[in-house]
Design a protein around this motif. Structure first.
Motif, PDB file in Angstrom:
ATOM      1  N   GLY A   1       0.865  -1.208   0.025  1.00 15.84           N
ATOM      2  CA  GLY A   1      -0.148  -0.071  -0.152  1.00 15.84           C
ATOM      3  C   GLY A   1       0.742   1.455   0.077  1.00 15.84           C
ATOM      4  N   TYR A   2       1.761   1.335   0.717  1.00 12.62           N
ATOM      5  CA  TYR A   2       2.951   2.619   0.953  1.00 12.62           C
ATOM      6  C   TYR A   2       3.462   2.629  -0.708  1.00 12.62           C
ATOM      7  CZ  TYR A   2       6.720   5.280   2.030  1.00 12.62           C
ATOM      8  OH  TYR A   2       7.700   6.354   1.924  1.00 12.62           O
ATOM      9  N   HIS A   3       3.718   1.526  -1.358  1.00 11.20           N
ATOM     10  CA  HIS A   3       4.246   1.797  -2.594  1.00 11.20           C
ATOM     11  C   HIS A   3       2.891   2.399  -3.600  1.00 11.20           C
ATOM     12  CE1 HIS A   3       6.326   1.216  -6.278  1.00 11.20           C
ATOM     13  NE2 HIS A   3       5.427   0.515  -6.829  1.00 11.20           N
ATOM     14  N   LEU A   4       1.798   1.861  -3.444  1.00 10.42           N
ATOM     15  CA  LEU A   4       0.490   2.397  -4.226  1.00 10.42           C
ATOM     16  C   LEU A   4       0.457   3.933  -4.065  1.00 10.42           C
ATOM     17  CD1 LEU A   4      -1.891  -0.537  -3.984  1.00 10.42           C
ATOM     18  CD2 LEU A   4      -0.469  -0.034  -6.087  1.00 10.42           C
ATOM     19  N   LEU A   5       0.327   4.232  -2.681  1.00 12.46           N
ATOM     20  CA  LEU A   5       0.102   5.517  -2.436  1.00 12.46           C
ATOM     21  C   LEU A   5       1.197   6.744  -2.962  1.00 12.46           C
ATOM     22  CD1 LEU A   5      -1.231   5.194   1.079  1.00 12.46           C
ATOM     23  CD2 LEU A   5      -2.323   5.982  -0.791  1.00 12.46           C
ATOM     24  N   ARG A   6       2.409   6.201  -3.262  1.00 13.21           N
ATOM     25  CA  ARG A   6       3.695   6.974  -3.240  1.00 13.21           C
ATOM     26  C   ARG A   6       3.587   7.190  -4.675  1.00 13.21           C
ATOM     27  NH1 ARG A   6       7.713   9.120  -0.462  1.00 13.21           N
ATOM     28  NH2 ARG A   6       8.766   9.021  -1.917  1.00 13.21           N
ATOM     29  N   ASN A   7       3.569   5.878  -5.587  1.00  9.47           N
ATOM     30  CA  ASN A   7       3.829   5.905  -7.214  1.00  9.47           C
ATOM     31  C   ASN A   7       2.815   5.557  -7.800  1.00  9.47           C
ATOM     32  OD1 ASN A   7       7.052   6.164  -6.564  1.00  9.47           O
ATOM     33  ND2 ASN A   7       6.664   4.113  -5.298  1.00  9.47           N
ATOM     34  N   LYS A   8       1.639   4.818  -7.587  1.00  6.48           N
ATOM     35  CA  LYS A   8       0.573   4.394  -8.104  1.00  6.48           C
ATOM     36  C   LYS A   8      -0.747   4.885  -7.602  1.00  6.48           C
ATOM     37  CE  LYS A   8       2.720   2.393 -11.239  1.00  6.48           C
ATOM     38  NZ  LYS A   8       2.655   2.863 -12.841  1.00  6.48           N
ATOM     39  N   LYS A   9      -0.880   6.390  -7.368  1.00  2.00           N
ATOM     40  CA  LYS A   9      -1.691   7.152  -6.780  1.00  2.00           C
ATOM     41  C   LYS A   9      -3.212   6.775  -7.519  1.00  2.00           C
ATOM     42  CE  LYS A   9       0.892  10.645  -4.907  1.00  2.00           C
ATOM     43  NZ  LYS A   9       1.061  12.053  -4.833  1.00  2.00           N
ATOM     44  N   ALA A  10      -3.194   6.702  -8.938  1.00  2.00           N
ATOM     45  CA  ALA A  10      -4.465   6.199  -9.647  1.00  2.00           C
ATOM     46  C   ALA A  10      -5.036   5.167  -9.179  1.00  2.00           C
ATOM     47  CB  ALA A  10      -4.272   6.372 -11.035  1.00  2.00           C
ATOM     48  N   VAL A  11      -4.402   4.134  -8.825  1.00  2.00           N
ATOM     49  CA  VAL A  11      -4.678   2.575  -8.313  1.00  2.00           C
ATOM     50  C   VAL A  11      -5.266   3.005  -7.184  1.00  2.00           C
ATOM     51  CG1 VAL A  11      -4.100   0.236  -8.079  1.00  2.00           C
ATOM     52  CG2 VAL A  11      -3.294   1.718  -9.999  1.00  2.00           C
ATOM     53  N   ALA A  12      -4.262   3.483  -6.106  1.00  2.36           N
ATOM     54  CA  ALA A  12      -4.602   3.608  -4.647  1.00  2.36           C
ATOM     55  C   ALA A  12      -5.867   4.232  -4.432  1.00  2.36           C
ATOM     56  CB  ALA A  12      -3.598   3.953  -3.814  1.00  2.36           C
ATOM     57  N   ARG A  13      -6.385   5.550  -5.173  1.00  5.71           N
ATOM     58  CA  ARG A  13      -7.237   6.357  -5.004  1.00  5.71           C
ATOM     59  C   ARG A  13      -8.544   6.053  -5.701  1.00  5.71           C
ATOM     60  NH1 ARG A  13      -3.891  11.977  -4.358  1.00  5.71           N
ATOM     61  NH2 ARG A  13      -2.764  11.418  -2.384  1.00  5.71           N
ATOM     62  N   THR A  14      -8.641   5.020  -6.544  1.00  4.78           N
ATOM     63  CA  THR A  14      -9.786   4.432  -7.179  1.00  4.78           C
ATOM     64  C   THR A  14     -10.215   3.255  -6.882  1.00  4.78           C
ATOM     65  OG1 THR A  14      -9.020   5.725  -8.900  1.00  4.78           O
ATOM     66  CG2 THR A  14     -10.575   4.444  -9.626  1.00  4.78           C
ATOM     67  N   VAL A  15     -11.546   2.905  -6.447  1.00  2.00           N
ATOM     68  CA  VAL A  15     -12.142   1.890  -5.876  1.00  2.00           C
ATOM     69  C   VAL A  15     -11.986   0.835  -6.838  1.00  2.00           C
ATOM     70  CG1 VAL A  15     -14.140   0.717  -4.973  1.00  2.00           C
ATOM     71  CG2 VAL A  15     -13.509   3.278  -4.179  1.00  2.00           C
ATOM     72  N   SER A  16     -12.379   1.023  -8.019  1.00  2.50           N
ATOM     73  CA  SER A  16     -12.440   0.033  -9.242  1.00  2.50           C
ATOM     74  C   SER A  16     -11.164  -0.408  -9.320  1.00  2.50           C
ATOM     75  CB  SER A  16     -13.109   0.625 -10.558  1.00  2.50           C
ATOM     76  OG  SER A  16     -12.190   1.759 -10.770  1.00  2.50           O
ATOM     77  N   SER A  17     -10.068   0.553  -9.582  1.00  9.07           N
ATOM     78  CA  SER A  17      -8.910   0.057  -9.860  1.00  9.07           C
ATOM     79  C   SER A  17      -8.226  -0.707  -8.532  1.00  9.07           C
ATOM     80  CB  SER A  17      -7.948   1.009 -10.023  1.00  9.07           C
ATOM     81  OG  SER A  17      -8.130   1.921 -11.357  1.00  9.07           O
ATOM     82  N   LEU A  18      -8.526  -0.169  -7.460  1.00 11.32           N
ATOM     83  CA  LEU A  18      -7.810  -1.042  -6.214  1.00 11.32           C
ATOM     84  C   LEU A  18      -8.597  -2.460  -6.113  1.00 11.32           C
ATOM     85  CD1 LEU A  18      -5.993  -0.829  -3.689  1.00 11.32           C
ATOM     86  CD2 LEU A  18      -8.002   0.225  -2.450  1.00 11.32           C
ATOM     87  N   SER A  19      -9.910  -2.504  -6.541  1.00  9.65           N
ATOM     88  CA  SER A  19     -10.793  -3.819  -6.602  1.00  9.65           C
ATOM     89  C   SER A  19      -9.963  -4.749  -7.549  1.00  9.65           C
ATOM     90  CB  SER A  19     -12.013  -3.429  -6.752  1.00  9.65           C
ATOM     91  OG  SER A  19     -12.705  -2.697  -5.839  1.00  9.65           O
ATOM     92  N   ILE A  20      -9.753  -4.353  -8.682  1.00  8.51           N
ATOM     93  CA  ILE A  20      -9.318  -5.137  -9.719  1.00  8.51           C
ATOM     94  C   ILE A  20      -7.920  -5.656  -9.439  1.00  8.51           C
ATOM     95  CG2 ILE A  20      -8.290  -5.341 -11.811  1.00  8.51           C
ATOM     96  CD1 ILE A  20     -10.330  -3.382 -12.958  1.00  8.51           C
ATOM     97  N   TYR A  21      -7.167  -4.819  -8.562  1.00  9.41           N
ATOM     98  CA  TYR A  21      -5.713  -5.345  -8.101  1.00  9.41           C
ATOM     99  C   TYR A  21      -5.826  -6.202  -6.971  1.00  9.41           C
ATOM    100  CZ  TYR A  21      -1.342  -4.921  -5.438  1.00  9.41           C
ATOM    101  OH  TYR A  21      -0.364  -5.262  -4.736  1.00  9.41           O
ATOM    102  N   SER A  22      -6.758  -6.061  -5.954  1.00  9.85           N
ATOM    103  CA  SER A  22      -6.978  -7.083  -5.098  1.00  9.85           C
ATOM    104  C   SER A  22      -7.601  -8.440  -5.415  1.00  9.85           C
ATOM    105  CB  SER A  22      -8.074  -6.296  -4.065  1.00  9.85           C
ATOM    106  OG  SER A  22      -7.475  -4.926  -3.312  1.00  9.85           O
ATOM    107  N   SER A  23      -8.577  -8.260  -6.405  1.00  9.91           N
ATOM    108  CA  SER A  23      -8.866  -9.286  -6.842  1.00  9.91           C
ATOM    109  C   SER A  23      -8.168 -10.058  -7.613  1.00  9.91           C
ATOM    110  CB  SER A  23     -10.023  -9.177  -7.976  1.00  9.91           C
ATOM    111  OG  SER A  23     -11.299  -8.493  -7.314  1.00  9.91           O
ATOM    112  N   VAL A  24      -7.144  -9.752  -8.408  1.00  9.08           N
ATOM    113  CA  VAL A  24      -6.006 -10.560  -8.953  1.00  9.08           C
ATOM    114  C   VAL A  24      -4.968 -11.120  -7.921  1.00  9.08           C
ATOM    115  CG1 VAL A  24      -3.944 -10.199 -10.300  1.00  9.08           C
ATOM    116  CG2 VAL A  24      -5.977  -9.132 -11.035  1.00  9.08           C
TER     117      VAL A  24
END
Length: 773
Positions: free
Chosen positions: A357-380
């Motif tokens: 999560g720390y890496h997502l928040l620092r470098n992949k904000k689009a994934v960390a701050r979007t529920v749909s993108s975060l859900s896809i990442y978590s599902s995988v």
């Protein structure tokens, strides 16, 4: 009391309370944000599902088929193992004891006495054998050619003699034949009464169902509800008529019938109907019930029993014993130990979640701050763990397949750093939840590292296939090497067939992962909303319908896009950004202009009147700004990927349409009543501002390429001055605030753009004219 009484301490306490209050208010503000709560809910749900996926409430089963037990394995607890062979033997025995079921129809037997009476009356009335019809003669054995073989020896040679004897037996001297015949029929009815109980079976049913002579038979009468167990001998008509049969042994008890035993037996063979019908459904049901009534038979193994001898590889039988021992030990684990295990694993998952999560928040904000993108990442992640655990057991041993596929996808979709972090987390989870050794962890991480480091760019699908071969070779060498090192006798380890086979099996799964990702790239791009270099190269083909239409409708815009793509790609490459993405996005960034090409200067014919001369500045601005929305609509109609659509939306950011804004200001100065027509916000593009480095580079490339065309004498100094002023204007306007471009990178981009434009507009020497001869 002295502490609370001092002024200094009271001040410190007040400051501490204020800080706590501020922290609490920030926390409440954070939690009150619905988006934050949704993302936290996704993370918590992911952790809970992973707890189920790794079966956190019990220890992993560590043994696998072919695993080498150097010191042997001894049972640490008493346990029982099902003995399928003995269980099946006893169940088969019980099943064979179940009799074959036959349905009985006794009413058919009741018709026989009446039929016999008709034939006996016919004999009594007949004067000679010829007076009887052919069927009656055949039934009574009075026709030599149709007489049954088993009765041939019981009849006189001449049929007339048999007829005469039979006629004398059924006729009375006082000519009252009916009375004697009725007495015979009455005795016959008593004689065949056992058939009402036993019935008569069809020989074909016995043969077809392989029913032997000594098999038990259950005769079921559905009308009376009775059930009788007999043998096959009792229901076969030849046996019933034999000396020891239910009918044969009764002839002597009926004086009227005994003299005509052969004739009546022959007649019964012809006339007796089949009254027993094999009931296969009931037989099968009863046999299945009998099998189920036999309990599973277990072999008991006491604690201390050697399950695997030292220096032996685990085979299938031993693996069953080890699994049974494991299950027996799990059954007696106390609740508090399970709770402790769950808590520890949950804390471990939180650590891994914080790391990723720390890496997502620092470098992949689009994934960390979007529920749909975060859900896809978590599902995988969840799917990988589920499949990895499922495939880790025999006979698959393929946990490397979902792991490598996920790592490759993350390297393509996100970046290499995120892929290697995910690989580390997934490998830890799989090894800890399946009882994998440190050596196995090294194997999986080695293959994952090869996958990540080789996926900086994907220029073709063959790259992924080659990578599959590379990962397979890595798996083979590392797996074989680790097993060789762990063996005390290296000479035996070099050509250990089990190790070589498992190495080849893992290498095959790695190769399969390469083919799987290569074939799934279009679906991966669609699911994650990304575009790979392969798709970009396909889109860069000038035969694309949108580019062809742009050439036809707006050739000036097309030339501008091609030039801009060239200088933009070079600038992006200079700062380590994706130059190919910038080039392809530049091809499509102005496709919206093809709907109103004549309103854009690059498409106007030299010397022609501008259409904007007859429009108000505000209306002209709406037309100019509208090409962004038109471009987005066209891109979606032609199914362009979302990253390209983002470039179309962001390549102007929220910049000012300066020319028409200045015109509006001039008109406002001349007409003070129309000051509101010159509001700056009405003359800005709707945005959003560039969100990526590539979008920022394209914004600058678009601006400098368009502006450089207005230079009457494009000397290097003028080009450099123009580019610098445009870069500074957008920098000071805050256009790069939402992308990760640094000042040093902007400076590098500026230098690259200047160099490219100088190369385009460099001076040429004038060639001397050819002299005429």
């Amino acid at each position: 009391m002295a502490f609370f009484g001092s002024k200094k301490s009271r001040t410190a306490l007040a400051a501490s309370l204020r800080d706590s209050s501020k922290l609490s208010s920030k926390l409440r503000e954070l939690l009150s944000n619905r988006g934050t709560l949704s993302r936290l809910s996704v993370c918590l749900l992911t952790l809970l599902i992973l707890m189920v996926a790794v079966e956190s409430w019990k220890s992993p089963f560590p043994y696998r088929l072919g695993m080498y037990a150097e010191h042997g394995i001894m049972a640490s607890a008493s346990f029982k193992v099902a003995n399928p062979i003995e269980t099946d033997r006893q169940r088969t025995q019980k099943e064979s004891e179940v009799p074959y079921s036959f349905k009985q129809q006794p009413e058919l037997i009741e018709k026989l006495p009446l039929l016999l009476r008709e034939d006996l009356v016919a004999i009594a009335k007949a004067k000679s054998l010829d007076d009887l019809n052919a069927d009656s003669r055949a039934e009574l054995g009075l026709t030599s050619s149709r007489r049954l073989e088993q009765f041939i020896d019981q009849f006189p040679e001449e049929s007339e003699q048999t007829f005469a004897e039979l006629k004398s037996l059924v006729s009375s001297p006082d000519s009252n034949d009916t009375k004697k015949i009725d007495a015979i029929v009455k005795d016959f009815k008593k004689l065949i009464s056992p058939l009402l109980i036993y019935g008569i079976v069809n020989e074909n049913d016995l043969t077809k169902n392989q029913i032997r002579a000594d098999d038990a038979i259950a005769i079921v009468n559905d009308n009376s509800g009775t059930r009788r167990i007999v043998t096959t001998f009792d229901i076969r008509l030849p046996n019933q008529l034999s000396e020891n049969g239910v009918i044969g042994r009764e002839w002597k008890n009926f004086p009227l019938l005994a003299p005509m035993t052969a004739v009546l037996s022959h007649w019964i063979h012809f006339q007796a109907p089949t009254t027993l019908v094999y009931d296969s459904a009931r037989t099968l049901q009863e046999r299945n019930q009998a099998r189920m009534l036999v309990d599973e038979i277990y072999d008991t193994f006491q604690r201390g029993t050697i399950l695997v001898e030292p220096g032996q590889a685990i085979d299938e039988t031993q693996l069953v014993l080890l699994r049974a021992e494991y299950e027996a030990k799990e059954e007696v684990v106390p609740v508090y130990e399970r709770v402790t295990r769950i808590t520890i694993i949950f804390l471990m998952l939180i650590v891994l979640a914080v790391l990723n999560g720390y890496h997502l928040l620092r470098n992949k904000k689009a994934v960390a701050r979007t529920v749909s993108s975060l859900s896809i990442y978590s599902s995988v992640i969840i799917l990988t763990v589920f499949l990895g655990r499922l495939l880790s057991y025999d006979p698959w041993r393929a946990e490397v397949l979902p792991l490598i596929v996920t790592v490759m996808v993350f390297a393509i979709v996100y970046d290499q750093m995120m892929a290697i972090l995910s690989a580390l987390s997934l490998t830890l989870l799989l090894c800890l939840s399946t009882g994998g050794s440190l050596g196995h962890f090294v194997v999986l991480m080695s293959v994952a590292s090869v996958a990540v480091t080789s996926l900086g760019t994907i220029s073709s699908r063959s790259t992924l296939i080659k990578l599959g071969f590379g990962m397979g070779l890595t798996y083979f060498l590392v797996y074989w090497g680790i097993n060789l090192i762990q063996s005390q006798e290296l000479s035996n380890g070099f050509f250990n067939q089990r190790v070589l086979w498992e190495s080849l099996q893992g290498a095959g799964w790695c190769l399969a992962a390469g083919y799987l990702v290569a074939g799934s790239l279009p679906f991966i791009e669609s699911l994650f909303g990304v575009v790979t270099d392969i798709s970009l190269l396909e889109m860069s083909n000038v035969s694309h319908p949108l580019l062809q239409e742009l050439v036809r409708r707006a050739p000036g815009t097309y030339n501008h896009s091609i030039s801009m793509a060239t200088i933009g790609e070079a600038a992006a490459d200079k700062i380590g950004a994706n130059g190919l993405l910038v080039r392809v996005a530049a091809y499509y960034h102005d496709i919206g202009k093809m709907l109103k090409p004549q309103y854009f200067i690059e498409n106007m014919v030299v010397g022609s009147e501008s259409l904007h001369d007859n429009l108000a500045p505000a209306m002209s601005t709406l037309i100019i700004i509208g090409h962004v929305k038109d471009g987005v609509d066209l891109a979606r109609q032609h199914n362009l990927p979302q990253p390209i659509i983002d470039f179309i939306e962001q390549h102007h950011g929220t910049t000012l349409v300066e020319y028409f804004f200045r015109e509006a200001e001039k008109q406002a100065d001349l007409s003070p009543d129309h000051k509101t027509d010159a509001e700056e916000s009405s003359f800005r593009y709707p945005g959003p501002k560039p969100q990526t480095r590539e979008a920022g580079v394209m914004m600058l490339a678009d601006a400098v390429e368009s502006a450089s065309r207005t230079l009457s004498d494009p000397t290097p100094k003028r080009i450099k001055s123009l580019v610098h002023s445009l870069v500074m204007k957008r920098l000071l306007d805050g256009q790069f605030n939402e992308c990760s471009l640094t000042l040093s990178e902007i400076n590098i981009v500026e230098e690259s753009l200047v160099k490219s434009l100088i190369g385009i507009y460099h001076g040429r020497i004038k060639y001397p004219e050819e002299r005429s001869a």
